[in-house]
Design a protein around this motif. Structure first.
Motif, short mmCIF file in Angstrom:
data_model
loop_
_atom_site.label_atom_id
_atom_site.label_comp_id
_atom_site.label_asym_id
_atom_site.label_seq_id
_atom_site.Cartn_x
_atom_site.Cartn_y
_atom_site.Cartn_z
N THR A 206 -7.60 47.70 13.09
CA THR A 206 -6.17 47.00 13.53
C THR A 206 -6.59 45.54 13.78
O THR A 206 -7.43 45.28 14.51
N SER A 207 -5.72 44.51 13.31
CA SER A 207 -5.95 43.11 13.85
C SER A 207 -4.34 42.77 14.72
O SER A 207 -3.49 43.48 14.55
N SER A 208 -4.65 41.79 15.85
CA SER A 208 -3.34 41.82 16.40
C SER A 208 -3.36 40.32 16.76
O SER A 208 -4.42 39.69 17.16
N LEU A 209 -2.35 39.64 17.55
CA LEU A 209 -2.10 38.41 18.21
C LEU A 209 -1.09 38.87 19.39
O LEU A 209 0.00 39.29 19.12
N ALA A 210 -1.70 38.69 20.66
CA ALA A 210 -0.79 39.18 21.79
C ALA A 210 -0.87 37.96 22.76
O ALA A 210 -1.80 37.10 22.75
N GLY A 211 0.05 38.01 23.80
CA GLY A 211 0.06 37.14 24.93
C GLY A 211 1.17 37.54 25.88
O GLY A 211 1.76 38.56 25.51
N PRO A 212 1.11 37.08 27.04
CA PRO A 212 1.82 37.48 28.05
C PRO A 212 3.14 37.24 28.11
O PRO A 212 4.19 37.94 28.77
N ASP A 213 3.67 36.35 27.02
CA ASP A 213 5.06 35.96 26.97
C ASP A 213 5.54 36.29 25.38
O ASP A 213 6.87 35.76 24.97
N ILE A 214 4.88 37.13 24.75
CA ILE A 214 5.43 37.10 23.25
C ILE A 214 5.37 38.83 22.88
O ILE A 214 4.46 39.37 23.75
#
Length: 285
Positions: A115-123
């Motif tokens: 798996t690839s991902s893009l994560a952040g505290p506000d998304i």
């Protein structure tokens, strides 16, 4: 006092980031004296997330293995995402927030991609499923994944794709010459004698194809290598490794902070900065 009602809303695909020039003061935009104080910076970013492609089946001596599926693909750039879905909405970033890109590797041997991902505290995390492995005599059906692996010759079913990410692999075929089926891809499903095509996205400034399905083979056949496109499934026959994934963020150049980890490649495209991660890393807005 300045009217800020429409100055702070920059979400949605077709929006324009009107706060392209910001003063930096402890993570807040400086609006000037008499404005009522600073407010958090808000800006938009387009993205592309592609997971690792499926690995190839272990050879059985018959050369009838199937191609593996491509990694799942999700993007907000352009009009189309993986699996024929509409492109998703751009992300809204805020000052001081750290966004983490995780890159999935391709499956090695008879294994699905990661798996690839893009994560952040506000998304909301953008995550894609790894491509499914192709089938062979030991595993008659292709594995499900972002895009599914192809089925083994004559009897094996193609693996299913994930909605909004990719297409299914093809069912195995029994016509002469016999062989394994093609793996599914971001742009279309696998076919009995061919792989599914990837999806072209111009988020870097030029058209680049991602997430191509693994080649089918026809008996007898030689080994097929994975397409060089990111997230591609491994080709049929022998043992192969799927292509690694990629995460790309595109933001206005005037909003780019230059704060990254993981050594991404950063390029210019007119008024935009393009941040390309091929290994896990972060960007701080």
């Amino acid at each position: 006092m300045r009217d800020l009602k429409n100055k702070l809303t920059t979400s949605g695909k077709g929006s324009t980031n009107i706060q392209s020039h910001r003063g930096k003061s402890f993570g807040y935009q400086v609006l000037g004296f008499g404005s009522g104080g600073g407010v958090p910076f808000i800006g938009t970013a387009s993205f592309l997330v592609v997971s690792g492609g499926g690995g190839n089946a272990v050879g059985q001596g018959s050369n009838r293995e199937a191609g593996s599926g491509a990694g799942g693909l999700r993007t907000s750039f352009g009009s189309t995402s993986g699996g024929g879905a509409s492109a998703q909405s751009d992300l809204t970033l805020t000052a001081g927030a750290q966004y983490t890109a995780t890159i999935g590797g391709g499956g090695s041997g008879h294994a699905s991609g990661a798996t690839s991902s893009l994560a952040g505290p506000d998304i909301s995390t953008v995550s894609c499923t790894g491509g499914g492995f192709g089938s062979n005599a030991d595993h008659m059906n292709g594995a499900a994944g972002g895009s599914g692996g192809g089925g083994w010759y004559s009897t094996g079913a193609g693996g299913s794709g994930t909605s909004g990410e990719g297409y299914a692999g093809s069912v195995g075929f029994s016509g002469n010459p016999y062989g394994g089926a093609g793996g599914g891809a971001a742009g279309a499903g696998g076919r009995d004698t061919a792989n599914g095509p990837g999806l072209a996205v111009s988020i870097t400034g030029g058209s680049v194809t991602y997430a191509v399905g693994g080649d089918s083979n026809q008996y007898p056949s030689t080994s097929r290598n994975a397409s060089p496109a990111a997230g591609s499934g491994s080709g049929a026959s022998g043992v192969g490794t799927g292509g690694s994934g990629v995460v790309i963020i595109r933001i206005a150049a005037t909003d780019y902070t230059g704060t990254t980890t993981g050594s991404p490649t950063v390029t210019d495209d007119g008024d935009y900065k393009v941040i390309k991660f091929t290994g896990t890393g972060t960007y701080t807005s």
